[in-house]
Design a protein around this motif. Structure first.
Motif, PDB file in Angstrom:
ATOM      1  N   TRP A  69       0.835  -1.208   0.000  1.00 65.94           N
ATOM      2  CA  TRP A  69       0.000   0.000   0.000  1.00 65.94           C
ATOM      3  C   TRP A  69       0.864   1.250   0.000  1.00 65.94           C
ATOM      4  O   TRP A  69       0.579   2.213  -0.732  1.00 65.94           O
ATOM      5  CB  TRP A  69      -0.918   0.008   1.227  1.00 65.94           C
ATOM      6  N   SER A 132      -0.530   3.258   7.257  1.00 64.97           N
ATOM      7  CA  SER A 132      -0.613   2.038   6.432  1.00 64.97           C
ATOM      8  C   SER A 132      -1.188   0.832   7.169  1.00 64.97           C
ATOM      9  O   SER A 132      -1.681  -0.099   6.522  1.00 64.97           O
ATOM     10  CB  SER A 132       0.785   1.679   5.908  1.00 64.97           C
ATOM     11  N   ARG A 138      -6.108   4.455   5.785  1.00 67.33           N
ATOM     12  CA  ARG A 138      -5.702   4.271   4.380  1.00 67.33           C
ATOM     13  C   ARG A 138      -6.788   4.768   3.437  1.00 67.33           C
ATOM     14  O   ARG A 138      -6.502   5.450   2.450  1.00 67.33           O
ATOM     15  CB  ARG A 138      -5.413   2.789   4.099  1.00 67.33           C
TER      16      ARG A 138
END
Length: 260
Positions: A69, A132, A138
């Motif tokens: 990510w 994260s 996120r």
């Protein structure tokens, strides 16, 4: 010759010896095979060793989802800087704007998030590391970044809309792409003109006052209509062009969302 006499023809000593040899052979064979199995378990062959020591290919290439990510977030931020350098200087400036939005608009205490992420450990930890590991953070980060990209696109489109070349076009040439995008079949695109005027008013533009000011400026006694104002007043034509660009951007965004 009766059955009882058959025993006289059997050498019992020889028979017992052969049976003992057979038993010893079987036991020796079993012991040997047992030793071989033990050896294989303790010292696997190269093929077996490779099977045990070589990790599964799928597992070998798997990455930590949080790291994946972060890499994608970095790529998107860098893309924003590359495409809109006039609006964003570098990667860190994009992150700073996102963090500021998260704090000021959504009330996220990122300092506390970092503290919890560190869990008593010392040393510097990037804020994005703390983001994260939480799905809601996120998602918020992605949403803000997506909105920033849309805002950058809109600013660029509005900037292009008021260039000298664009403003040299007629009012109808400026608005025609929006009429087409809206699939407007009203006479001369009047519904689209009304939509543009409504958006201008929503942005605080007093079109009636602008008409009156223009009428006095040219010394006309007659009434000035909207289209004449947009055609001849430079400031109003600029606002008109910017508003058309804004609505055209929204129409394109809506088409993209429907397609996806």
């Amino acid at each position: 010759m009766g059955k009882g006499n058959f025993e006289y023809f059997i050498d019992r000593g020889y028979l017992d010896t052969q049976i003992a040899k057979l038993k010893a052979g079987l036991l020796a064979h079993i012991d040997h095979r047992f030793d071989e199995l033990q050896e294989q378990l303790c010292n696997p062959t190269p093929v077996d060793a490779d099977k045990k020591s070589t990790p599964d290919k799928k597992k070998a290439v798997e990455k930590d989802p949080c790291q994946v990510w972060k890499e994608e977030a970095y790529r998107q931020c860098k893309k924003l800087v590359k495409e809109y350098p006039d609006q964003h200087n570098n990667y860190n400036s994009v992150l700073t704007k996102i963090y500021t939005k998260m704090k000021n608009t959504y009330g996220i205490c990122l300092d506390q998030e970092v503290k919890e992420y560190k869990n008593g450990e010392t040393g510097y930890v990037p804020t994005i590391d703390a983001i994260s590991v939480k799905g809601d953070l996120r998602s918020l980060f992605e949403s803000i970044l997506g909105n920033m990209e849309e805002e950058c696109k809109l600013r660029e489109e509005k900037k292009k809309a008021v260039t000298t070349a664009m403003l040299a076009r007629t009012r109808q040439e400026i608005i025609q792409p929006l009429i087409d995008a809206r699939n407007d079949h009203s006479i001369y695109g009047s519904a689209t003109y009304s939509a543009v005027s409504a958006r201008m008013r929503k942005k605080g533009i007093d079109i009636e006052a602008a008409k009156e000011a223009y009428r006095k400026k040219i010394g006309a006694k007659r009434r000035i209509n909207r289209n004449e104002l947009f055609d001849n007043d430079a400031d109003m034509k600029k606002i008109f062009a910017e508003t058309v660009a804004e609505l055209l951007h929204e129409a394109g965004k809506a088409d993209h969302e429907r397609a996806s």
